[in-house]
Write a protein that holds these residues in place. Structure first.
Motif, PDB file in Angstrom:
ATOM      1  N   ASP A  95      -6.658 -89.841   3.054  1.00  0.00           N
ATOM      2  CA  ASP A  95      -8.103 -89.633   3.081  1.00  0.00           C
ATOM      3  C   ASP A  95      -8.533 -88.271   2.550  1.00  0.00           C
ATOM      4  O   ASP A  95      -9.573 -88.159   1.900  1.00  0.00           O
ATOM      5  N   GLU A  96      -7.758 -87.238   2.841  1.00  0.00           N
ATOM      6  CA  GLU A  96      -8.156 -85.883   2.454  1.00  0.00           C
ATOM      7  C   GLU A  96      -6.960 -85.087   1.964  1.00  0.00           C
ATOM      8  O   GLU A  96      -5.823 -85.299   2.402  1.00  0.00           O
ATOM      9  N   VAL A  97      -7.254 -84.124   1.075  1.00  0.00           N
ATOM     10  CA  VAL A  97      -6.249 -83.182   0.583  1.00  0.00           C
ATOM     11  C   VAL A  97      -6.771 -81.771   0.853  1.00  0.00           C
ATOM     12  O   VAL A  97      -7.888 -81.431   0.448  1.00  0.00           O
ATOM     13  N   HIS A  98      -5.965 -80.974   1.544  1.00  0.00           N
ATOM     14  CA  HIS A  98      -6.322 -79.593   1.864  1.00  0.00           C
ATOM     15  C   HIS A  98      -5.400 -78.662   1.088  1.00  0.00           C
ATOM     16  O   HIS A  98      -4.187 -78.870   1.056  1.00  0.00           O
ATOM     17  N   VAL A  99      -5.986 -77.661   0.460  1.00  0.00           N
ATOM     18  CA  VAL A  99      -5.224 -76.715  -0.354  1.00  0.00           C
ATOM     19  C   VAL A  99      -5.495 -75.301   0.146  1.00  0.00           C
ATOM     20  O   VAL A  99      -6.654 -74.894   0.269  1.00  0.00           O
ATOM     21  N   ASP A 100      -4.414 -74.572   0.452  1.00  0.00           N
ATOM     22  CA  ASP A 100      -4.513 -73.143   0.723  1.00  0.00           C
ATOM     23  C   ASP A 100      -4.129 -72.449  -0.583  1.00  0.00           C
ATOM     24  O   ASP A 100      -2.944 -72.295  -0.897  1.00  0.00           O
ATOM     25  N   LEU A 101      -5.127 -72.075  -1.369  1.00  0.00           N
ATOM     26  CA  LEU A 101      -4.915 -71.581  -2.730  1.00  0.00           C
ATOM     27  C   LEU A 101      -4.687 -70.071  -2.714  1.00  0.00           C
ATOM     28  O   LEU A 101      -5.538 -69.318  -2.230  1.00  0.00           O
ATOM     29  N   VAL A 102      -3.529 -69.655  -3.221  1.00  0.00           N
ATOM     30  CA  VAL A 102      -3.198 -68.229  -3.207  1.00  0.00           C
ATOM     31  C   VAL A 102      -3.176 -67.687  -4.635  1.00  0.00           C
ATOM     32  O   VAL A 102      -2.818 -68.397  -5.581  1.00  0.00           O
ATOM     33  N   PRO A 103      -3.562 -66.433  -4.802  1.00  0.00           N
ATOM     34  CA  PRO A 103      -3.677 -65.848  -6.141  1.00  0.00           C
ATOM     35  C   PRO A 103      -2.338 -65.377  -6.686  1.00  0.00           C
ATOM     36  O   PRO A 103      -2.061 -64.175  -6.795  1.00  0.00           O
ATOM     37  N   VAL A 104      -1.474 -66.335  -7.022  1.00  0.00           N
ATOM     38  CA  VAL A 104      -0.188 -66.026  -7.624  1.00  0.00           C
ATOM     39  C   VAL A 104       0.145 -67.133  -8.616  1.00  0.00           C
ATOM     40  O   VAL A 104      -0.252 -68.290  -8.419  1.00  0.00           O
ATOM     41  N   LEU A 105       0.856 -66.785  -9.675  1.00  0.00           N
ATOM     42  CA  LEU A 105       1.373 -67.760 -10.630  1.00  0.00           C
ATOM     43  C   LEU A 105       2.893 -67.790 -10.486  1.00  0.00           C
ATOM     44  O   LEU A 105       3.558 -66.768 -10.660  1.00  0.00           O
ATOM     45  N   LEU A 106       3.439 -68.951 -10.151  1.00  0.00           N
ATOM     46  CA  LEU A 106       4.889 -69.084 -10.026  1.00  0.00           C
ATOM     47  C   LEU A 106       5.552 -69.378 -11.368  1.00  0.00           C
ATOM     48  O   LEU A 106       6.746 -69.162 -11.538  1.00  0.00           O
ATOM     49  N   GLY A 107       4.791 -69.915 -12.318  1.00  0.00           N
ATOM     50  CA  GLY A 107       5.321 -70.170 -13.655  1.00  0.00           C
ATOM     51  C   GLY A 107       6.047 -71.489 -13.796  1.00  0.00           C
ATOM     52  O   GLY A 107       6.039 -72.093 -14.863  1.00  0.00           O
ATOM     53  N   ASP A 108       6.670 -71.950 -12.730  1.00  0.00           N
ATOM     54  CA  ASP A 108       7.395 -73.214 -12.740  1.00  0.00           C
ATOM     55  C   ASP A 108       7.648 -73.575 -11.280  1.00  0.00           C
ATOM     56  O   ASP A 108       7.558 -72.726 -10.401  1.00  0.00           O
ATOM     57  N   GLY A 109       7.938 -74.840 -11.049  1.00  0.00           N
ATOM     58  CA  GLY A 109       8.242 -75.203  -9.680  1.00  0.00           C
ATOM     59  C   GLY A 109       7.931 -76.641  -9.346  1.00  0.00           C
ATOM     60  O   GLY A 109       7.936 -77.517 -10.219  1.00  0.00           O
ATOM     61  N   ILE A 110       7.639 -76.875  -8.083  1.00  0.00           N
ATOM     62  CA  ILE A 110       7.405 -78.223  -7.563  1.00  0.00           C
ATOM     63  C   ILE A 110       5.908 -78.411  -7.379  1.00  0.00           C
ATOM     64  O   ILE A 110       5.292 -77.705  -6.578  1.00  0.00           O
ATOM     65  N   PRO A 111       5.295 -79.345  -8.118  1.00  0.00           N
ATOM     66  CA  PRO A 111       3.859 -79.582  -7.969  1.00  0.00           C
ATOM     67  C   PRO A 111       3.547 -80.249  -6.631  1.00  0.00           C
ATOM     68  O   PRO A 111       4.417 -80.843  -5.988  1.00  0.00           O
ATOM     69  N   PHE A 112       2.287 -80.163  -6.230  1.00  0.00           N
ATOM     70  CA  PHE A 112       1.833 -80.756  -4.973  1.00  0.00           C
ATOM     71  C   PHE A 112       2.143 -82.251  -4.954  1.00  0.00           C
ATOM     72  O   PHE A 112       2.694 -82.774  -3.996  1.00  0.00           O
ATOM     73  N   PHE A 113       1.804 -82.977  -6.021  1.00  0.00           N
ATOM     74  CA  PHE A 113       2.013 -84.428  -6.082  1.00  0.00           C
ATOM     75  C   PHE A 113       2.954 -84.761  -7.242  1.00  0.00           C
ATOM     76  O   PHE A 113       2.588 -85.462  -8.174  1.00  0.00           O
ATOM     77  N   SER A 114       4.165 -84.271  -7.170  1.00  0.00           N
ATOM     78  CA  SER A 114       5.131 -84.470  -8.244  1.00  0.00           C
ATOM     79  C   SER A 114       5.428 -85.946  -8.473  1.00  0.00           C
ATOM     80  O   SER A 114       5.654 -86.702  -7.530  1.00  0.00           O
ATOM     81  N   GLY A 115       5.407 -86.358  -9.751  1.00  0.00           N
ATOM     82  CA  GLY A 115       5.772 -87.725 -10.112  1.00  0.00           C
ATOM     83  C   GLY A 115       4.733 -88.773  -9.784  1.00  0.00           C
ATOM     84  O   GLY A 115       5.056 -89.960  -9.681  1.00  0.00           O
TER      85      GLY A 115
END
Length: 200
Positions: A149-169
């Motif tokens: 029903d809902e998606v909550h994001v705690d958005l932080v001011p950093v760029l990781l450059g690569d990694g695991i997305p929130f909804f990978s695949g």
């Protein structure tokens, strides 16, 4: 039936962890950059956040009655030492019950027949409150099953450059959201909440 939500701390470039399931020293700084104490069920873990983030955490905890997590997170945290820091029941989605654990105990319930059953079990444990779903693979599966029903994001001011997305695949993209319907400005983080838009 109560709402099913998912949430994660996310970098500006959309990652909830780096490629090796790390990066949390950057992502989770906001849990310790303030002077308001937020105790957890673990006496060795107390968050110290801004007042706005503390109110956000307390409200989230108050409205959530049970959690659904994947086996990977359960293993990475060693089962949180036997009790989740939010002090609520946790349903673990897994292919098999880990050695040394009962299939259903006071703190953890292990479900081996998919996310739909896990969400159903979590609803029964949540006592009318929201069901929180861990970010990552489990959140993707719950979204694809039409149960989120809902998606909550705690958005932080950093760029990781690569990694695991929130909804990978994600296999049903694009998915649209309404909002944000809630915006809370903390220190080093912005807490955002969106509603999943149902197909017409």
């Amino acid at each position: 039936m109560s709402k099913v939500t998912t949430g994660a701390t996310m970098s500006l470039d959309g990652y909830v962890a780096d490629a090796s399931h790390g990066g949390f020293d950057h992502l989770f700084q906001w849990y310790g950059n303030g002077d308001v104490a937020v105790p957890t069920a673990n006496p060795d873990m107390t968050f110290r956040t801004s007042a706005a983030s503390a109110a956000h955490i307390r409200a989230l905890t108050k409205r959530t009655g049970a959690l659904v997590v994947g086996r990977t997170l359960f293993d990475l945290t060693n089962g949180w030492g036997g009790r989740h820091p939010l002090d609520m029941p946790v349903v673990v989605v897994t292919h098999r019950v880990p050695d040394g654990w009962a299939p259903e105990g006071e703190s953890f319930v292990f479900v081996t027949d998919g996310v739909e059953r896990a969400v159903e079990r979590a609803h029964s444990l949540a006592d009318g409150k929201e069901v929180g779903v861990n970010a990552g693979t489990i959140a993707r599966q719950v979204l694809e099953a039409g149960l989120l029903d809902e998606v909550h994001v705690d958005l932080v001011p950093v760029l990781l450059g690569d990694g695991i997305p929130f909804f990978s695949g994600l296999g049903i993209a694009p998915v649209q959201f309404d909002g944000p319907f809630r915006v809370v400005e903390g220190v080093g983080v912005t807490h955002l909440a969106y509603r999943v838009r149902r197909p017409a």
